[in-house]
Structures are given as structure tokens and as C-alpha cells.
Design a protein around this motif. Structure first.
Motif, PDB file in Angstrom:
ATOM      1  N   ILE A   1     -37.668 -44.486  15.520  1.00  0.00           N
ATOM      2  CA  ILE A   1     -36.532 -44.172  16.792  1.00  0.00           C
ATOM      3  C   ILE A   1     -35.199 -43.975  16.028  1.00  0.00           C
ATOM      4  O   ILE A   1     -34.696 -44.783  15.168  1.00  0.00           O
ATOM      5  N   HIS A  61     -36.894 -40.031  19.277  1.00  0.00           N
ATOM      6  CA  HIS A  61     -37.977 -41.027  19.520  1.00  0.00           C
ATOM      7  C   HIS A  61     -39.038 -40.103  18.974  1.00  0.00           C
ATOM      8  O   HIS A  61     -39.662 -39.353  19.712  1.00  0.00           O
ATOM      9  N   GLU A 116     -30.509 -40.182  20.159  1.00  0.00           N
ATOM     10  CA  GLU A 116     -31.543 -40.921  19.392  1.00  0.00           C
ATOM     11  C   GLU A 116     -32.750 -39.816  19.643  1.00  0.00           C
ATOM     12  O   GLU A 116     -33.155 -39.332  20.780  1.00  0.00           O
ATOM     13  N   GLU A 123     -43.895 -45.316  14.969  1.00  0.00           N
ATOM     14  CA  GLU A 123     -43.333 -44.763  15.948  1.00  0.00           C
ATOM     15  C   GLU A 123     -41.692 -44.678  14.890  1.00  0.00           C
ATOM     16  O   GLU A 123     -41.477 -45.648  14.046  1.00  0.00           O
ATOM     17  N   PHE A 129     -36.612 -48.434  13.667  1.00  0.00           N
ATOM     18  CA  PHE A 129     -35.454 -48.231  14.512  1.00  0.00           C
ATOM     19  C   PHE A 129     -34.405 -48.181  13.732  1.00  0.00           C
ATOM     20  O   PHE A 129     -33.935 -49.178  12.926  1.00  0.00           O
ATOM     21  N   THR A 141     -31.543 -43.078  15.518  1.00  0.00           N
ATOM     22  CA  THR A 141     -29.910 -42.512  16.033  1.00  0.00           C
ATOM     23  C   THR A 141     -29.321 -41.870  14.999  1.00  0.00           C
ATOM     24  O   THR A 141     -28.796 -42.333  14.081  1.00  0.00           O
ATOM     25  N   PHE A 187     -34.530 -51.832  23.289  1.00  0.00           N
ATOM     26  CA  PHE A 187     -35.473 -51.588  22.197  1.00  0.00           C
ATOM     27  C   PHE A 187     -35.984 -53.092  21.689  1.00  0.00           C
ATOM     28  O   PHE A 187     -37.099 -53.544  21.285  1.00  0.00           O
TER      29      PHE A 187
END
Length: 174
Positions: A131, A170, A168, A129, A8, A133, A41
Motif C-alpha cells: 500500500i 494498493h 494510494e 501486499e 504500508f 501512498t 489500515f
């Protein structure tokens, strides 16, 4: 193995996570919305992993007050460091480290950064994953989100959100 490793992170439109002198001023100049999805998150994780340079930067920014006290935190370092009340320093290969984490039930694992550690996790295919931004800013040069390397990673778009000027993305690793 229900825990996921999630990167993230914020990036400039041209793919940098910080300027060459590790400044994020460009990021703070963008008008977001609320906390840009951070709180939502943050509830999905119980473990934080970062590199030593990122840890030092965070501690400097937070004036020595560790911001993730309610999570288990691991900091990768090549030098010796003494564990603190909130941080366990790690000097081992990322693959075996993640295998050990996955032996315990829990929420997701947040890979905070930085670039070196992210690269190691990507090469070992340990990220489930991303994520990311994106800030509507081009900074020209700096610390890249993704280092050049001999690897490929196929992703599948899980969703997008926008927070005022931020977008964002994802992705799930296929």
C-alpha cells in the motif's frame, strides 16, 4: 496462513521515501485528508516490523514516546540491543522470522521500513501486499523506496484511493 505481510509506506512521485538526510519534510508539506487512511489500515494489523534506523527515526520524531504500544513490535538490528517494554530487537534472517510469526494466528503484519529491510523482504518474496501512498512531490534524490536488486515481483492492482493531494496504490503480490 491467513496473516499477510503488508508494506504500508509513503513515497515521493520519483520513488523516494526520505531525503538523503532522512527528512520527511516534503511529505508533511502535502495537504492530505484526515490521516490519509492510516487509522483504517492500522486496525488491520497487530504486529509492526521495522529496521533499526527507522526505529531510531521514529523515536526521535516522537520524542522517545513509542507510537505503536498497542501492537507487537519487532525491530531488526545487526548490533546488540536490549528489548524494551514495547519492542523486541531481532537479529535473524527475515525468512525464518516471518515463518515463526505465521505460526501464530493474528491480524496482518505491517512492514514499516526502511529501505534495507524492505529490500530483504522483497528478495525473500515475503510481502503479500503493498500500500504505497504517493505524494505529488519530486525530491530528486534520497533514500529509494525500492533498492536495485536481482529480483522481480509481479503485482495485481487491488484498488486506489485519493486523500486530497495523495494517491494510494494498493497492490497484491501475484
Amino acid at each position: 496462513m491467513n496473516r499477510k505481510v503488508v508494506a504500508f509506506i509513503a513515497s515521493s512521485l520519483d520513488g523516494y521515501i526520505a531525503t538523503e538526510n532522512e527528512s520527511l519534510e516534503w511529505l508533511f508539506n502535502v495537504e492530505g485528508e484526515g490521516d490519509n487512511g492510516f487509522s483504517e489500515f492500522y486496525e488491520t494489523i497487530d504486529t509492526v516490523v521495522m529496521g533499526k534506523r527507522t526505529y531510531d527515526w521514529v523515536m526521535y520524531q516522537e520524542a522517545g514516546e513509542f507510537p505503536y504500544k498497542d501492537k507487537k513490535c519487532y525491530v531488526f538490528t545487526r548490533s546488540s540491543a536490549t528489548d524494551t517494554e514495547h519492542v523486541t530487537f531481532v537479529n535473524e534472517d527475515v525468512y525464518h522470522f516471518v515463518q515463526k510469526l505465521n505460526q501464530h494466528k493474528g491480524k496482518n503484519i505491517w512492514l514499516v521500513g526502511g529501505g534495507e529491510l524492505l529490500s530483504g523482504f522483497i528478495q525473500e518474496k515475503l510481502i503479500d501486499e503493498f500500500i504505497i501512498t504517493i505524494a505529488p512531490t519530486i525530491i530528486g534524490k534520497g533514500i529509494p523506496l525500492f533498492k536495485a536488486g536481482d529480483f522481480t515481483l509481479d503485482l495485481s492492482l487491488k484498488g486506489t484511493q485519493h486523500f486530497n493531494q495523495f494517491v494510494e496504490l494498493h497492490y497484491e503480490v501475484k
